[in-house]
Design a protein around this motif. Sequence first.
Motif, PDB file in Angstrom:
ATOM      1  N   ILE A 189       0.833  -1.200   0.000  1.00 10.13           N
ATOM      2  CA  ILE A 189       0.000   0.000   0.000  1.00 10.13           C
ATOM      3  C   ILE A 189       0.872   1.256   0.000  1.00 10.13           C
ATOM      4  O   ILE A 189       0.648   2.195  -0.766  1.00 10.13           O
TER       5      ILE A 189
ATOM      6  N   GLY B 253       2.655   1.711  -3.267  1.00 11.13           N
ATOM      7  CA  GLY B 253       1.687   2.210  -4.240  1.00 11.13           C
ATOM      8  C   GLY B 253       1.512   3.712  -4.093  1.00 11.13           C
ATOM      9  O   GLY B 253       1.493   4.458  -5.075  1.00 11.13           O
ATOM     10  N   PHE B 254       1.469   4.142  -2.845  1.00  8.28           N
ATOM     11  CA  PHE B 254       1.314   5.559  -2.530  1.00  8.28           C
ATOM     12  C   PHE B 254       2.500   6.373  -3.061  1.00  8.28           C
ATOM     13  O   PHE B 254       2.350   7.518  -3.490  1.00  8.28           O
TER      14      PHE B 254
ATOM     15  N   LYS C  67       4.497   5.540  -5.621  1.00  6.78           N
ATOM     16  CA  LYS C  67       4.876   5.097  -6.959  1.00  6.78           C
ATOM     17  C   LYS C  67       5.345   6.215  -7.891  1.00  6.78           C
ATOM     18  O   LYS C  67       6.368   6.100  -8.553  1.00  6.78           O
TER      19      LYS C  67
END
Lengths: 249, 491
Positions: free
Chosen positions: B458, B461-462, B464
Motif C-alpha cells: 500500500i 503504491g502511494f 509510486k
Amino acid sequence: MISIKNLKAEIDNKEILRGLDLQVNAGEVHAIMGPNGSGKSTLANVLTGNENYEVTGGEVTFNGKNLLNLAPEDRARERLFLGFQYPVEIPGVSNAIFLQTAINEIRKYNNQEEITPKEFLDRMKEKAKVVGMDSSLISRSVNTGFSGGEKKKNEIFQLLMLNPKLAILDETDSGLDIDALRIVSQGVNEFKNKDNAVILVTHYQRLLDYIIPDFIHVLYNGKIIKSGGKELALELEEKGYDWITKGEK
Amino acid sequence: MEVASGKSEKSLSDEKLINEFTDSEYKWGFVTDIESDDFAKGLSEDVVRKISAIKKEPEWMTEYRVKAYKHWLTLKEPKWPNVKYPEIDFQDIRYYSAPKKQPQLESLDEVDPELLRTFEKLGIPIEEQKKFANVAVDAVFDSVSVKTTFQATLKEKGIIFSPLSEALKEHPELVKEYFGSVVPYTDNFYASLNAAVFSEGSFVYIPKGVRCPMELSTYFRINAMDTGQFERTLVIADEGAYVSYLEGCTAPMRDNNQLHAAVVELVAKKDAEIKYSTVQNWYPGDKDGKGGIYNFVTKRGVCDGDNSKISWTQVETGSAITWKYPSTILKGDNSVGEFYSVAVTNNFQQADTGTKMIHLGKNTKSTIVSKGISAGRSNNSYRGLVKIGKNADGARNYSQCDSMLMSDKCGAHTFPYLEIDNNNSTVEHEATTSKVSEDQIFYLNQRGISTEDAVNLIVNGFCKEVFKQLPMEFAVEATKLLALSLEGSVG
Ligand SMILES: Nc1ncnc2c1ncn2[C@@H]1O[C@H](COP(=O)(O)OP(=O)(O)OP(=O)(O)O)[C@@H](O)[C@H]1O
Ligand SMILES: [Mg+2]
C-alpha cells in the motif's frame, strides 16, 4: 470441504450470527439468500477472519483444519476465497503486482515454487478473456477508479487467477448489467469443478438461472431457517420471505 | 494551510500491533574502528582557518570561509520549521575528522583496509567493478573523500567528477566561478555555517553537449563521534549537457545527536538537464527518540539558460530531524523544475521538507509531487513555495501533496505558500490525506498477503509516482528502505 457448527458471532457487542449450521462438500454450489441485515456478509467475514467480528461460539472445520484458529492470510493460503460485496481500492498497486504477490504467497505456504513471469502473464491473459476484462484494467491499480461492475468482474478475475478450493461470493451479481451478469456467471461456472465448492450470497433468482445451485439456504436473524433445492429460489422470488420468517424470532 | 492529524476511527489502533513490532533495526549503525585526525571540539575563526590550511586551499577560499564565519556569528538559528529540538551547542561539535592514513587517489591499495571494509559493508562500490560499471562513486568518510571511481573514463569525455578539495587544486577557476553563486554564504544560518566549515564534497562539471554516460553518485558516511558533517556539492551542466547524480548517506547509531548541514548547488545552462536524486538514510534515532542525525540542508539549483531542466527526487527515510527544501530558480525561458519527494517519519522523527519553485523566465513550468508518510509519534510537514515573478508570462505550476498516516499519534501538515505577481500564469494545488485502512489490509490478507507485506504494498503504491523517477537500481533500494523504516509501524 467446510463444516460450520452452531457458529455465533458479534460485532460491537451486537450478536449477529446466532448458531448457524452449514455443511458444504466438494463439488457443491450453495446459495445463501435472506433479507438485508440478516447476517450474510457477516458470515462471509467471520469465515475469512475479519478481525472486526468476534466469534463467540461454535466450530468451523475447513479441509480438516480448525479454521477459526488461523490468521486471515493463512485462511486464504488454505485456499479460501471471498469475493467482496464492496471491493476495496488500492491506489498505486497494479493488479498484476498484487496478484503475483498473492499467488506466490499462497504457493509458498503450500510448499510450491513461485509462478514464473511467463506462466503468470499467460494466465492473466487467459483469465482476463474469460471475464471480458480489458488489458488496461489489469495494468491499472487495484479497483482504483473502477466502476461498480468492473470491480465485481475484477473479483471474479481474481477468483480465476487464484483458483481456490472454496469461494464465497458475496453479492457478486449486484450492480451488474445483464451482459456482465452473464459473463461473471460464466466465470464462476468455468471455475467450478468436482474438487471445489462455491457459496453464493445473492438476493436474486436470476443469478441462479446461470449458476445452478445444489442447495439454497435462507439466512434470517443469524440462523439458517430453511434449506431446499433450486426450486426454493423461485418460491422466494414469488412469495418473498414472510411465509418462512413468520413465527421465527 | 491545512493541518491533518492522525485521528480516525478507521485506524488500526490495536495497541498490541504497535508494541509487537515497533523496532525496526537500523542496519547501517555500526562504527568503523579507525584512527583519525580530529580537531578538538569548538568553533572559532582559528578553526575555520585551520580547516582551510589542512586542505591546502587557495587564499580566496580561506577568506571566503572567514567572511562566511563572521556573517554566521550575526545570525540566529531559524525557529520557523515545524520541528522541536533542544538548543544546539555549536562549541560542542568537532568540525574536522579524517582517517589518519590519507587516501591515495590512484590506487585503493593505500586506503586503510578498515575503510574499504566499511564501504563494502554498506554496499558502496568503491572499486571499479564491472557489476557497477554504470555508476561512478565518490565515497566521503567524515571530512574527506576516500575514493572516486571511474574518473579516468569520465575524463575522456571532459567530465570532471572529483572531491571538491581536488577540484579546487585542479580547476580553481571553474570552482571560483560557480562556488556560492546559487547559495551565497549569506543565504541562511546553516548555509552560512557550511560555507565557513565545509570539509568535503563533490564537484561535477559536464562540458557543452556532453551526456554523462553513467550515473554519478556521492556516498556520505559519518563515522566519528560528536563530529558534524558539512559537505558541499556543486554540479554544473554546461550548454546541452545531461547528468544524473545521486547521493546516499548513513551514520552509526549513537545516543547523542549529530549535525549534518550540507549545501548543494546546481547550475543548468541553456538546454542542459540535471537530475539530482537523494536517498537519505541517516541514523534516525532509536524508537524512544534518542540520538539520530539533525539533517539541516540547503539545496538549490538554477535553470540558468533557456530550455534547461532541473529535477530533484528525494527519498527521505532517515534523520531525527530533517529540514530541507531543494529548490529551483527558473530563470531561463521555457525552463522546467521538478520536485518529487517521499518523506517517511517513524517513531519520534520529525521532517519539515518541501521545495521552492521560483519562476522568473517566460513559459517556465514546475511540478511538485510530495508524498509524506507518518508513523509512530512522528511529525511530517510539507512546506512549499511557488513564486511567479512579474515577467514570468505563461508560467505554470502543478503541486500535489499527499499525506499518509499510519497511526493515531502521528501528524501530517501541509504549508503551501503562493506568491504570484503575474496574471498570465496558472497554479494548481491538490492535497490529500489518507490512512492505511483496515479494509485495505483485510482485502490483501484475504488474498494470502500478510499484514506486513500488505502495508508495504500500500505504501509503495502511494509512493509510486516518486519512485519511478529514480534510476532503476536506486528505486529498488528505496523500496527496501521504505519497508525497513516502516517495519512494524502499523498501529
Ligand atoms: N460495525 C457494525 N456495528 C454494528 N452493527 C453492524 C456493524 N456491521 C454490521 N452490522 C449489523 O449486522 C447486521 C448484519 O449485517 P450483514 O452485513 O451481515 O447483513 P447482510 O445479510 O449481508 O445484508 P445485505 O443483504 O444488506 O448485504 C446488520 O444489522 C448490520 O447493521
Ligand atoms: Mg451483505
